[in-house]
Each structure stands twice: as structure tokens, then as C-alpha cells.
Design a protein around this motif. Structure first.
Motif, mmCIF file in Angstrom:
data_model
loop_
_atom_site.group_PDB
_atom_site.id
_atom_site.type_symbol
_atom_site.label_atom_id
_atom_site.label_comp_id
_atom_site.label_asym_id
_atom_site.label_seq_id
_atom_site.Cartn_x
_atom_site.Cartn_y
_atom_site.Cartn_z
ATOM 1 N N HIS A 105 35.911 44.386 50.479
ATOM 2 C CA HIS A 105 37.249 44.380 49.890
ATOM 3 C C HIS A 105 37.960 45.707 50.169
ATOM 4 N N ILE A 160 41.928 39.915 46.690
ATOM 5 C CA ILE A 160 41.067 38.909 47.323
ATOM 6 C C ILE A 160 39.635 39.224 46.945
ATOM 7 N N HIS A 161 38.909 38.200 46.524
ATOM 8 C CA HIS A 161 37.471 38.355 46.285
ATOM 9 C C HIS A 161 36.752 37.324 47.124
ATOM 10 N N GLU A 163 34.174 34.655 47.915
ATOM 11 C CA GLU A 163 33.470 33.725 47.031
ATOM 12 C C GLU A 163 32.669 32.729 47.858
ATOM 13 N N ARG A 166 32.417 28.254 49.770
ATOM 14 C CA ARG A 166 33.644 27.700 50.341
ATOM 15 C C ARG A 166 33.591 27.849 51.856
ATOM 16 N N SER A 172 40.488 29.634 47.862
ATOM 17 C CA SER A 172 40.647 28.891 46.608
ATOM 18 C C SER A 172 41.549 29.686 45.672
ATOM 19 N N THR A 173 42.551 29.034 45.157
ATOM 20 C CA THR A 173 43.402 29.671 44.159
ATOM 21 C C THR A 173 44.219 28.603 43.439
ATOM 22 N N ASN A 179 40.109 33.338 36.232
ATOM 23 C CA ASN A 179 38.824 33.835 35.738
ATOM 24 C C ASN A 179 38.861 33.950 34.216
ATOM 25 N N VAL A 324 37.827 26.544 41.477
ATOM 26 C CA VAL A 324 38.625 27.367 40.569
ATOM 27 C C VAL A 324 39.413 26.464 39.617
ATOM 28 N N GLU A 330 36.526 38.713 35.825
ATOM 29 C CA GLU A 330 37.026 39.639 36.858
ATOM 30 C C GLU A 330 38.140 40.465 36.230
ATOM 31 N N MET A 343 45.063 36.212 42.133
ATOM 32 C CA MET A 343 43.751 36.420 42.733
ATOM 33 C C MET A 343 43.470 35.280 43.708
ATOM 34 N N CYS A 345 40.455 33.607 46.261
ATOM 35 C CA CYS A 345 39.008 33.562 46.484
ATOM 36 C C CYS A 345 38.761 33.085 47.914
#
Length: 388
Positions: A105, A160-161, A163, A166, A172-173, A179, A324, A330, A343, A345
Motif C-alpha cells: 500500500h 486501497i486495501h 483483499e 477476489r 470490491s466496494t 468495514n 463486501v 479498518e 475504501m 478492496c
């Protein structure tokens, strides 16, 4: 503005250097120094250090009035012993490792900095925020509470995290909850030890704890991630010492409380404390509490979600709502208290090692994708300065 092959080689080497020298929450001194050195050569308008601890922020200011857009990465690693024979840059610090992807990150933000240094935004300013202590939930709150943050307070905030689970390059959002809010509540019960032959001479917490376990669990049993969601997870219970000759005089319960919103979390904590106080009174025990790992709910503002979706559509990045919102917490949500935040993912592959596993490693070939998403968001909100 594309990253060059040389950029990717240098960024990959930097990411792996970060991976070799992890520092846990609150101890990110050398990590912050490495970040400052890497930022300095990009000549941002300003570099702030010591934010909320060891936080670092680089400001790329256009000099033209406009919004402040913040992109966040995390400085800290985890207290986990790395076990990964597949890489030659494994952690050199015993018991600590970047098995949550924070090294990657950070590298994506540095990549964004390279792009912005070459092609500035037309208005407003971009803040690259490298925040400390994400893993224990204290870092974002400390940064936002720092008076120096007011200089760079964001109007928009994105993160951005990575994950796993996927497809590679899939994001994914969702708007709204992304979270859950959570905290760790320690309940300490204190009585009096006694000889095991004469337990009546002491005050044992055993019955109080036996009664508390099902009552605490009943406060939150999970279910759908809706407004009513509550989850209480017992993570550790201990009564006395491992001995056959001593009737216990103290006990402790570790429990994680979780909700889809901050008010719900506060309600569970209040109820849990009341149960423990009642049990302590019934059995003549003292009781103390400690709260750790306190995370606010992370909520994606609809406006920020739409900006991110537009950027991904422009770039042909696949996206959806797979996996999600998440029960996991988070602390990025704190930046959303004063900004429109979202956020994202990012998937490294469906069969990729899970986060916090001792064999996890960030996939370097995803750096350009994350960087491109961040840059497109910045351009859509702030434009691009004219070439000289």
C-alpha cells in the motif's frame, strides 16, 4: 501518465526493502524515515512528519484553489513470525512481518507521487498520507487529532486495501458500510486465592466467568450485516494459574465486540460492562475493564463511491460487491468523519494466501493497477496541469 519499466523495478525493490524491515504499531520510526527519503526526491510542496505518532504526509499543491484529496496507506506491520520460503526478502525482524500488505500500500502511494511529480494536478492539492498504527485502531484517530493535520484536512479521502479471495485486479466496494466497528474489551475479575483443600477461604471468579460466557455471547450472535448486526467473540479466558493446589483468585475474559455502526458498538460495550459488574457484585469480586483495538465503522460516502466507480470504468477495471461489506475492521473510517471517503478492496487472485497468514506476501505486479486507480481519481477531481 504511465509508470515506466524503471519505475516498476525501483518501486518493487523499495517494497521488498520495506518488507524486510517491518515495524509494528507505534514503532514505525525507520519505516517513516524510508518513506520521507523516497518522497523527498519527488519535491512535493511540503512533507509533514510526526503526525499522530510517526505519520508522514506529502502534499502536492497546485497553487490553485480547489479541494484537498487524500490517499492513505499504512506504515505498520504485524506481530507475526513470517514463514515464507518462496521469497528471498523475508522479514529480518523476529516476530514481525508485513503479512497484511501495508508495504505494498505504501509503495502504491509512492508510485502515485512519482506520477504527480511529473504531471501535477490543475487545482487543489493531493495529500499522500502514510499513517501509523492502523493494526491496533489508534493511528487514524491520532493523525486526525494532531493539530498539524488541520493544515491538510481532506475534502475527499480514498484508500486501497489488498483483499485475497477476489480475482486479480478486481475491486470490491459498495456505498455505505464497508468495514464494521469493533473493539477489544478485557474484563478483569479479582477475588482471593485459597488452598485447593479449603476453597471456601477464598473468593473464586470461576462461577462468575462461567455465567458471563453465555451471557456475553448472547449480546451479539452475528447474522446479516444490517443495522441490527452485533457480534461478540470470546477470544481468551483464564482463571487463576495452572495448578492443582490453588483455588483461583482472579480471572480474565478477552472479548471482541463488533457492530455495523459506532453507536451500536457503544451499546454492546455498555451492556457487556453491566453484565460483568453484576456478576462481580453477585460473587463478591472486584472488576476492571480495558479497551484496546478500538476501530470506528468505515463508511463509504456515496459521492466518493461514485468518483471511484467512474475512475474504474474509465480504466476498464472490473468491480462489484463481492465480499463486501466486511465484518473485519479498518481504521480508515476515521478520515471519513471530515471528508467524503471510500475504501476499495483490490483482489490479488482468488487462491491467494489470506491476510495475516505467515506466508502472505504482497504481489508486486498489482502496484500499477492500484496506482492507476488513485491517479484517475485525482485527475477526475483535480484535473491535470498544462504541460510547460
Amino acid at each position: 501518465m504511465m509508470l515506466t519499466n524503471l519505475d516498476l523495478v525501483e518501486l518493487t525493490a523499495f517494497r521488498r526493502e520495506l518488507h524486510r524491515f517491518p515495524e509494528v504499531s507505534g514503532e514505525e520510526v525507520e519505516t517513516a524515515q524510508r518513506i520521507v527519503a523516497a518522497l523527498t526526491v519527488l519535491s512535493p510542496s511540503k512533507i509533514l512528519t510526526g503526525l499522530g505518532g510517526h505519520g508522514v504526509a506529502a502534499v502536492f499543491d497546485s497553487g490553485v484553489e480547489g479541494p484537498t484529496v487524500l490517499f492513505r496507506a499504512e506504515l505498520d506491520a504485524l506481530p507475526i513470525e513470517e514463514k515464507n520460503s518462496k521469497i528471498d526478502y523475508a522479514s529480518e525482524i523476529a516476530g514481525k512481518s508485513h503479512v497484511c500488505g501495508h508495504d505494498g500500500h505504501m509503495t502504491m502511494l509512492l508510485a502515485l507521487g512519482r506520477v504527480l511529480a511529473r504531471q501535477p494536478v490543475a487545482k487543489g492539492r493531493v495529500v499522500l498520507m502514510f499513517q501509523p498504527a492502523e493494526e491496533d485502531g489508534s493511528g487514524a484517530k491520532a493523525v486526525v487529532a494532531d493539530p498539524a493535520y488541520q493544515e491538510i484536512a481532506a475534502d475527499w479521502a480514498f484508500a486501497i486495501h489488498l483483499e485475497p479471495g477476489r480475482p486479480f485486479g478486481y475491486v470490491s466496494t459498495v456505498p455505505g458500510l464497508i468495514n464494521c466497528a469493533s473493539l477489544g474489551l478485557t474484563i478483569k475479575l479479582t477475588g482471593k486465592t485459597a488452598h485447593a483443600a479449603d476453597p471456601e477461604d477464598g473468593v473464586s471468579p470461576a462461577r462468575a466467568i462461567a455465567e458471563l460466557i453465555p451471557k456475553l455471547e448472547a449480546l451479539g450472535t452475528g447474522g446479516a450485516l444490517d443495522e441490527a448486526f452485533r457480534l461478540v467473540t470470546l477470544t481468551h479466558v483464564q482463571i487463576g494459574e495452572p495448578s492443582f493446589g490453588i483455588a483461583p483468585g482472579d480471572g480474565v475474559i478477552f472479548t471482541t465486540l463488533r457492530s455495523t455502526h459506532d453507536a451500536g458498538l457503544e451499546g454492546i460495550e455498555t451492556a457487556a460492562r453491566a453484565l460483568a459488574e453484576a456478576a462481580a457484585q453477585t460473587y463478591g469480586l472486584g472488576v476492571d475493564f480495558e479497551v484496546t483495538d478500538h476501530f470506528a465503522a468505515s463508511i463509504n460516502a456515496p459521492e466518493a463511491y461514485e468518483v471511484a466507480i467512474k475512475a474504474m470504468e474509465t480504466l476498464d477495471v472490473p468491480y462489484g460487491d463481492a465480499g463486501v461489506p466486511m465484518r473485519a475492521s479498518e481504521d480508515f473510517g476515521v478520515f471519513g468523519w471530515g471528508a467524503k471517503a471510500a475504501m476499495l478492496c483490490l483482489g490479488p487472485g482468488e487462491d491467494y494466501a489470506a491476510l495475516h497468514n505467515p506466508d502472505y506476501d504482497f504481489p508486486d505486479d498489482i502496484i500499477p493497477i492500484g496506482t492507476a486507480i488513485f491517479e484517475r481519481i485525482a485527475r477526475d477531481l483535480l484535473g491535470s496541469a498544462q504541460e510547460p
